[in-house]
Structure formats: structure tokens, C-alpha cells
Design an enzyme around this catalytic site. Structure first.
Site, PDB file in Angstrom:
ATOM      1  N   ASP A 144       1.846  -3.317   5.870  1.00 39.91           N
ATOM      2  CA  ASP A 144       2.165  -4.273   6.545  1.00 39.91           C
ATOM      3  C   ASP A 144       1.180  -5.604   6.228  1.00 39.91           C
ATOM      4  OD1 ASP A 144       2.635  -6.174   8.720  1.00 39.91           O
ATOM      5  OD2 ASP A 144       1.690  -4.815  10.250  1.00 39.91           O
TER       6      ASP A 144
ATOM      7  N   ARG B  65       7.730  10.756  15.047  1.00 37.96           N
ATOM      8  CA  ARG B  65       7.406  11.086  13.504  1.00 37.96           C
ATOM      9  C   ARG B  65       8.514  12.164  12.953  1.00 37.96           C
ATOM     10  NH1 ARG B  65       2.259   9.076  12.311  1.00 37.96           N
ATOM     11  NH2 ARG B  65       0.942   9.052  13.866  1.00 37.96           N
TER      12      ARG B  65
ATOM     13  N   GLU C 125       1.992   5.773   0.720  1.00 41.52           N
ATOM     14  CA  GLU C 125       1.943   4.836   1.921  1.00 41.52           C
ATOM     15  C   GLU C 125       3.361   5.106   2.385  1.00 41.52           C
ATOM     16  OE1 GLU C 125       0.068   3.716   4.152  1.00 41.52           O
ATOM     17  OE2 GLU C 125      -1.437   2.887   3.566  1.00 41.52           O
TER      18      GLU C 125
ATOM     19  N   PHE D 281       9.199  -3.751  13.950  1.00 45.39           N
ATOM     20  CA  PHE D 281       8.330  -2.297  14.454  1.00 45.39           C
ATOM     21  C   PHE D 281       9.362  -1.300  14.007  1.00 45.39           C
ATOM     22  CE2 PHE D 281       6.115   1.121  16.605  1.00 45.39           C
ATOM     23  CZ  PHE D 281       4.856   0.853  16.024  1.00 45.39           C
ATOM     24  N   VAL D 282       8.979  -0.168  13.316  1.00 44.32           N
ATOM     25  CA  VAL D 282       9.913   0.876  13.063  1.00 44.32           C
ATOM     26  C   VAL D 282       9.217   2.137  13.356  1.00 44.32           C
ATOM     27  CG1 VAL D 282      11.157  -0.242  11.260  1.00 44.32           C
ATOM     28  CG2 VAL D 282       9.228   0.762  10.412  1.00 44.32           C
TER      29      VAL D 282
ATOM     30  N   ASP E 158       5.316   6.653  13.680  1.00 50.14           N
ATOM     31  CA  ASP E 158       5.419   6.820  15.218  1.00 50.14           C
ATOM     32  C   ASP E 158       5.212   5.615  16.151  1.00 50.14           C
ATOM     33  OD1 ASP E 158       2.459   6.516  14.428  1.00 50.14           O
ATOM     34  OD2 ASP E 158       1.934   6.984  16.305  1.00 50.14           O
TER      35      ASP E 158
ATOM     36  N   LYS F 144       6.545  -4.656   4.335  1.00 48.38           N
ATOM     37  CA  LYS F 144       6.905  -5.822   5.496  1.00 48.38           C
ATOM     38  C   LYS F 144       6.439  -7.076   4.617  1.00 48.38           C
ATOM     39  CE  LYS F 144       6.426  -3.753   9.926  1.00 48.38           C
ATOM     40  NZ  LYS F 144       5.765  -3.490  11.287  1.00 48.38           N
TER      41      LYS F 144
END
Ligand code: 5GP
Length: 182
Positions: free
Chosen positions: A109, A171, A105, A158-159, A165, A137
Site C-alpha cells: 500500500d 483470512r 508480500e 480495502f480488501v 484480514d 495499491k
């Protein structure tokens, strides 16, 4: 667009978070752990597309045990918020019966995506199923989602980058960037 450690993707700005050097060093550590744990085995890697493609490629290059690779696709995200709606799982037509499976993965999250994949794999009679995720996370830690190998722990930010993406973009970045509030 990349300017002095800031990346602009559509309406959002992202700043440097995890460098390419740090990622590469951690990827090698994780591969070495897998090489030890699977020394007598021949695992099947299932990278989850699209987000894990870069991590999976780099990781598997350092895996020295005999292994197979079969990509799986699933999507539960629109923009920066989980929709909570899982689409169908596609790929891995090969039999996984009696195989040692390693799910790859990009980020865990809520853990919903992973739960779906793991229940699907159990139904296919895999001998063992473990998960490796580049990022994890806070919510996944709170819920105790079973991820045996984790690259880096995050809070809630958020990364993007290194396969991840924002609305289809980012990406290609070789490092990881977090959303900047200004
Ligand atoms: P979960 O089902 O665990 O809530 O979500 C996992 C999926 O959501 C990941 O495979 C990834 O595609 C997406 N996701 C979760 N957090 C982020 C994030 O910070 N950035 C990006 N780009 N995608 C994320």
C-alpha cells in the site's frame, strides 16, 4: 459469514472482487516467471506473515527450482487505516549473506513495510533482493515502490480474503473481496 457473494465481517460488508479461479491462474503465471528468472539459482523465499501465508503456500507449490522458505513477521496495520507505525521485524535467523532473496508480500500500500524489510535485508548482505506481491495499491505505484512481480493492481479499496484480514477475520476466504459501501 458468506451469503451470495457478500461477506459480513464485524461491522463491514465485502463483495466479490477477484475469484479463486483468477487467483489460481495468476499464481501459476507468477511461479513460472520465477522458475525462468531463477533457473540457475537457489532462492530463499521470505513470506511476510500473516497476510501472505496462503499466497506463499500456493505460489511455492508451483516453484520448481531448489529453494528455501523462511517466514518473517511484521505488522503496521490496525483496522482499515495504516497507523504509519512499524513494529519490529521477527524471524529469518538463518544467514542471508550472499543469498538470492525473494520477499513475498500480500499487498503493498504505502510501501513502508516493504522499505523496512528491504533495508534490513540489505544490511544482512543478501546477494539480491526482489519482491513479489499478490496485490499492489495506487499509492505504491505513485511512490514507485520497487515490486518486481505483482499479481493484481488495485486502486485504494480495502480488501480481505486469501490471507488478508479485517480485524483478524476473513483470512480463510479462498477468494478476494472488497469493502462494499452499502
Ligand atoms: P504498507 O506498509 O505498504 O502501507 O502496508 C502493507 C500492509 O498493510 C500489508 O502487508 C497488509 O498487511 C496491510 N494492508 C494494506 N492494504 C490492505 C488491505 O486493503 N486489506 C488488508 N486486509 N490489509 C491491507
Amino acid at each position: 459469514m458468506l451469503v451470495e457473494n457478500l461477506v459480513q465481517l464485524k461491522d463491514l460488508t465485502f463483495k466479490s472482487f477477484i475469484s479463486e479461479e483468477k487467483i489460481n491462474a495468476r499464481v501459476i503465471e507468477l511461479a513460472n516467471q520465477l522458475n525462468n528468472d531463477y533457473v540457475e539459482k537457489s532462492p530463499v523465499f521470505l513470506p511476510i506473515l500473516n497476510g501472505s501465508f496462503m499466497f506463499a503456500a500456493d505460489l511455492i507449490k508451483h516453484v520448481s527450482v531448489n529453494c528455501q522458505v523462511s517466514f518473517v513477521k511484521i505488522s503496521s496495520y490496525a483496522g482499515t487505516q495504516s497507523t504509519g507505525q512499524l513494529k519490529t521485524l521477527i524471524g529469518h535467523e538463518e544467514s542471508l549473506f550472499n543469498q538470492d532473496v525473494i520477499v513475498i508480500e500480500d499487498i503493498v500500500d504505502t510501501g513502508l513495510t516493504l522499505e523496512l524489510i528491504l533495508s534490513d535485508l540489505k544490511a544482512r548482505g543478501a546477494k539480491s533482493v526482489e519482491t513479489i506481491s499478490l496485490l499492489r495499491k495506487q499509492k505504491a505505484r505513485d511512490k514507485d515502490v520497487a515490486v518486481k512481480y505483482v499479481g493484481f493492481e488495485l486502486d485504494e479499496q480495502f480488501v480481505v480474503g486469501y490471507g488478508l484480514d479485517y480485524d483478524g477475520l476473513g483470512r480463510n476466504l479462498s477468494a478476494i473481496y472488497e469493502q462494499s459501501m452499502h
